[in-house]
Design an enzyme around this catalytic site. Structure first.
Site, mmCIF file in Angstrom:
data_model
loop_
_atom_site.group_PDB
_atom_site.id
_atom_site.type_symbol
_atom_site.label_atom_id
_atom_site.label_comp_id
_atom_site.label_asym_id
_atom_site.label_seq_id
_atom_site.Cartn_x
_atom_site.Cartn_y
_atom_site.Cartn_z
ATOM 1 C CG ASP A 70 -1.969 -1.069 1.164
ATOM 2 O OD1 ASP A 70 -2.405 -1.395 0.053
ATOM 3 O OD2 ASP A 70 -2.331 -1.605 2.232
ATOM 4 C CG ASP A 447 24.058 19.135 -31.958
ATOM 5 O OD1 ASP A 447 25.070 19.647 -32.451
ATOM 6 O OD2 ASP A 447 23.366 18.284 -32.543
ATOM 7 C CG ASP A 731 1.067 6.870 10.622
ATOM 8 O OD1 ASP A 731 2.189 7.136 10.159
ATOM 9 O OD2 ASP A 731 0.448 5.820 10.337
#
Length: 751
Positions: A70, A447, A731
C-alpha cells in the site's frame, strides 16, 4: 564540385527511439551470414557471446508481481525480507509497478516466495499489474469493526462494565490481523513497522483501561490503510495506463491465413494486421504505402502522424483510418512501451539526493521517537512521582507518531507521479536524481544539427536565371540527381516528389570528381555543381553577387547549368531548416529564466543563420572536445543542461549537469543522457523543466506536511491536548495527504 558540408552527427541515418534501445543480439544464423569473410568481426562476436554466456550462467534474474503493498514502507519491508537471503545478490522492489526483481547465482524462487509470504505479502509470476477489482469483501473487516464499535458504545450506555468488555473484545478482533502482520515483520527484519507500533499502543491502552480509545485507534488505522491503498492505486495509474496501451493479442498473417496469437509470441519478421482503431502490440515497419497513426498516448502529440512504407511505428500507436499490415521489428519485452516502462522502473533505483536523505533520516527517526516515548513513560513517574497511567498514555501516543510512513512516501510518490506524467508527453527522465537536477537548470546548451534543426537539408530558395519555370528547373535537377546518395541530391529529388513531378529518363549520368554531376536529358547535357565549379563565363557579376549573399546567409547552393547552350538556368539554395517548434520552445525557456547557447561543429555562417532565427548565442566550428570545454566553462556559472542527438554530443552531455537526448538520436547519446525527448519535439523541453520544478515544490510540500503534522502532534501529545486518536490521524492522515498531493503531478500536461 558537389557540395560536401562539414560532417555532422545528423547527416548519417540514425535510428529513432523506437528502435534505438535494447537492440537484440543477432542469431547464430544471422551472424554467420553477415560475418562471412570477416574473421576478426566473427571472433570478436564469438568472444562477446562467450563472455555474455558466462555472465548469464553466473547470474539469473527473477521477477514477480507483489500483491498487498500500500505504500513505499511496504516495499521496503519486502526488500528487507528478501535481502536476508544470502543467495540474493541484488534486490529491488518497484513500487509503481508492484514488481520485485531479484538477481541471484542460482534458482532461489522458492526461498524468495517463502520469505515474502512470511512477511505478509503474496507473489505472482505474472508481472503485469493487476486490474484493481475491489469488492465489498475487501471492506468487510472495516465494516465489522465499525459495527462492533457502535454496538460497544450502545452497550456502555446501558452498562459501563459490559461496555468495557465489549470494547476489549472489539479491540482484540481488530488487533488480531495487525498483530499477526507485526510478528511477520519482526521475523523478516522490520521491527519498527507501523503494525508493531500499533500493536504495542493498542495493548498498552488496554492495560491502562483506555479500552474505547484502543478500539478507536484500530478503526482509524484500518480506515487509513484503505485510504493509503486507494492513493497507491492512483499513483500506479500512470504506469498501468502505459501497460494498457499494448494489447494482449495480435492478428498474425502466415501463409495467407489470419490467426489470433498472444502478443508475447510475436517475433521480428512476423507480419501482423491492425484494424482501423486497433493498437500495435509491437514495434513494426509499415508495409502499406501510407497510413496515419495516433501516437498521442506515447508522445502527447495530438495530431495523427503520417507514416510511409518502411517507417517504424512504435507499439501502442493506433491505426486511425485504415486496416494496415506491418512487419514486427521488436522482440518480446523490447518494444517502445516496454522501454518506457523499463526507464521508469530503472528511475526508481536512481534516487534523488533528497530522497536518499529522507531514507537515512527515517531509519533514525523511528528509533529516536520510540526512545523518546519510553523516556516519556518512565522518567516523570520515577523522578517526579507523576501518575503512571497519564504518562503511559502519553508514551503510547508518541509511539504512533513515530511511524515514518508519511515521511518515507513523501518523496518517491512525487517522483513516480512526475515520471509518469512526463512519459505521457514524451519526456523520459531517468530517475529522481535527474529530476532534481532538471529543476535547478538555469542554462541550456543546444547542439544545432538534428536538435535545433531537422538534421537534413531542404530547398529554401529557388532562383530562375533563364526562360524556364520553377517546376521545370526542379524537374531537370531531380532527373540528373536521381539515384544519387548525397544528402543535397536527396533533398532535390524529395522536393520534386513532393510536387509530384514526373521525371524523364536520364542518360549518361556520371559524377565528375571534385566538380559535380552530369547527365543527358532529351539530347541536352545538364550539369549540377557548386558555384566555384561552374564553367567559365556562365556566372555574370550579378549572379555572383546574389550567390555570395545567399552563402553569407549560411545556405548551400546548387547551380543548374545547360552545357549545350552554356547557360545558367538557375540555382537552388539549400539549408538545414529550423524545427517548427524551436522558436517557441526557446522563447518559453527564456520566460522561465533559462538562457540558451548553441554549440555546433558546423561552419560559423550556418550557425549564425540559425542563431539569428532563434536569438541564441552560439559557438561554431567545435570538435567534441571543444564542446566539452565549452560546457565546462558554462557550468562554472551554474547548473547547465546539454541537449544533443549525436555521438559527438555524448561527451558534452556527460560533462553537463544534466544531459538530454533527442529521441531520434544515436544509441550513445540516448544511453549517456539523463533524460530523453522521445518524439524529438523541442516543445517538450520547457514542459520537462516545468514538471521538474513542480515536483520540487511538491516534495517540499510533502515533507513539510509529514514533519509538520508529526511535530504539532508531538507537542500537543506531551501537553496532554491530543491523544491516541489524533496520533493515528497524524500518521494515516499525513500519509494519505502527501500521497494525494503527489498525485496532483499526474495532471501535468504539455502546453
Amino acid at each position: 564540385m558537389r557540395i560536401s558540408p562539414p560532417p555532422t552527427s545528423s547527416q548519417r541515418q540514425v535510428p529513432s527511439l523506437s528502435t534505438a534501445r535494447l537492440k537484440p543480439v543477432a542469431s547464430s544464423a544471422e551472424q554467420s551470414s553477415c560475418c562471412q569473410g570477416k574473421t576478426a568481426c566473427c571472433a570478436a562476436t564469438a568472444n562477446a557471446e562467450s563472455e555474455a554466456g558466462k555472465m548469464q550462467a553466473a547470474s539469473q534474474r527473477f521477477q514477480w508481481r507483489v500483491e498487498g503493498m500500500d505504500c513505499a514502507a511496504c516495499a521496503r519491508k519486502v526488500e528487507t525480507a528478501v535481502r536476508q537471503l544470502s543467495e540474493a545478490k541484488q534486490v529491488q522492489v518497484v513500487f509503481s509497478s508492484e514488481k520485485l526483481v531479484v538477481d541471484a547465482d542460482s534458482d532461489i524462487r522458492k526461498q524468495v516466495e517463502r520469505v515474502v509470504n512470511n512477511a505478509g505479502y503474496r507473489l505472482h509470476s505474472n508481472t503485469r499489474p493487476a486490474v484493481s477489482t475491489h469488492t465489498w469483501r475487501d471492506y468487510l473487516p472495516l465494516f465489522v469493526l465499525t459495527a462492533m464499535m457502535l454496538c460497544s458504545w450502545a452497550v456502555r450506555a446501558f452498562s459501563p462494565i459490559a461496555g468495557q468488555v465489549a470494547f476489549i473484545l472489539t479491540t482484540l478482533v481488530g488487533l488480531w490481523p495487525i498483530a499477526r502482520q507485526a510478528f511477520k515483520s519482526i521475523k523478516t527484519g522490520s521491527p519498527f513497522s507501523i503494525e508493531t507500533l500499533m500493536t504495542v499502543a493498542a495493548l498498552g491502552a488496554l492495560f491502562i483501561g483506555a479500552t474505547a480509545e484502543a478500539a478507536m485507534v484500530l478503526l482509524l488505522f484500518m480506515l487509513g490503510e484503505h485510504l493509503e491503498g486507494y492513493a497507491a492505486q492512483r499513483a500506479r495509474s500512470g504506469v498501468s495506463a502505459l501497460m494498457a496501451l499494448k494489447p494482449d493479442t495480435a492478428t498474425r498473417l502466415q501463409n495467407g491465413l489470419r490467426e489470433t496469437v498472444p502478443a508475447e509470441s510475436l517475433r521480428p519478421g512476423d507480419i501482423i494486421e491492425i484494424a482501423a482503431g486497433g493498437r500495435l502490440p509491437a514495434d513494426g515497419t509499415l508495409n502499406d504505402d501510407i497510413a496515419s497513426f495516433d501516437e498521442s498516448a506515447l508522445t502527447g502529440e495530438s495530431v495523427p502522424v503520417v507514416h510511409r512504407q518502411h517507417d517504424v511505428v512504435p507499439a501502442g500507436s493506433t491505426s486511425v483510418e485504415n486496416r494496415v499490415t506491418l512487419t514486427v521489428v521488436s522482440r518480446p519485452g523490447e518494444n517502445a512501451i516496454d522501454r518506457i516502462l523499463n526507464l521508469i522502473e530503472q528511475a526508481e533505483s536512481r534516487k534523488a539526493p533528497v530522497e536518499r536523505f529522507i531514507d537515512r533520516f527515517s531509519r533514525v527517526y523511528t528509533p529516536l521517537v520510540i526512545l523518546l516515548a519510553l523516556l516519556t513513560t518512565l522518567l516523570p513517574p520515577l523522578l517526579f512521582a507523576a501518575p503512571w497511567q497519564e504518562w503511559i498514555y502519553k508514551g503510547l501516543t508518541l509511539l504512533l507518531i513515530g511511524c515514518p510512513c508519511a515521511l518515507v512516501i513523501s518523496t518517491p510518490a512525487a517522483i513516480t507521479s512526475a515520471l509518469a506524467a512526463g512519459a505521457r508527453f514524451g519526456a523520459l527522465i531517468k530517475g529522481g536524481a535527474a529530476l532534481e537536477q532538471l529543476g535547478t537548470v538555469r542554462h541550456i546548451a543546444f547542439d544545432k544539427t538534428g536538435t535545433l534543426t531537422l538534421g537534413k537539408p531542404s530547398i529554401v530558395h529557388t532562383e530562375i536565371c533563364a526562360e524556364i519555370s520553377e517546376n521545370e528547373l526542379l524537374r531537370l535537377a531531380a532527373t540528373v540527381e536521381q539515384g544519387a546518395t548525397h544528402p543535397l541530391a536527396q533533398a532535390i529529388v524529395a522536393a520534386a516528389q513532393q510536387q509530384q513531378l514526373v521525371l524523364p529518363e536520364a542518360l549518361n549520368q556520371r559524377v565528375i570528381p571534385g566538380k559535380g554531376i552530369q547527365a543527358q536529358i532529351n539530347g541536352e547535357d545538364y550539369f549540377l555543381c557548386a558555384p566555384d565549379a561552374a564553367p567559365g563565363g556562365v556566372l555574370t557579376p550579378q549572379h555572383s553577387a546574389a550567390i555570395t549573399a545567399q552563402e553569407t546567409a549560411g545556405r548551400t547552393l546548387i547551380l543548374v547549368v545547360a552545357l549545350t547552350s552554356h547557360q545558367l538556368l538557375g540555382y537552388f539554395a539549400l539549408q538545414d531548416t529550423l524545427r517548427q517548434d524551436a522558436r517557441d520552445a526557446i522563447a518559453r525557456l527564456e520566460s522561465m529564466g533559462i538562457r540558451g547557447t548553441m554549440l555546433t561543429g558546423d561552419n560559423p555562417r550556418a550557425a549564425a543563420a540559425i542563431a539569428q532565427e532563434t536569438g541564441l548565442e552560439f559557438q561554431a566550428g567545435l570538435l567534441p572536445a571543444d564542446k566539452v570545454a565549452a560546457v565546462a566553462r558554462l557550468r562554472e556559472q551554474g547548473t547547465i543542461a546539454m541537449v544533443g542527438d549525436g555521438i559527438n554530443d555524448a561527451p558534452a552531455m556527460k560533462a553537463a549537469t544534466t544531459g538530454i537526448a533527442m529521441g531520434n538520436g544515436t544509441d550513445v547519446a540516448l544511453e549517456t543522457a539523463d533524460a530523453a525527448i522521445t518524439h524529438s519535439n523541442l516543445s517538450a523541453l520547457p514542459d520537462m523543466i516545468r514538471l521538474a520544478r513542480a515536483a520540487h515544490n511538491n516534495i517540499r510540500q510533502n515533507i513539510t506536511l509529514a514533519l509538520g503534522l508529526k511535530g504539532i502532534f508531538l507537542v500537543t501529545s506531551l501537553l496532554g491536548i491530543t491523544g491516541l486518536w489524533m496520533a493515528v490521524l497524524a500518521d494515516s492522515g499525513a500519509t494519505a495527504l502527501v500521497t494525494l498531493n503527489a498525485l496532483r503531478l499526474l495532471r501535468q500536461r504539455a502546453r
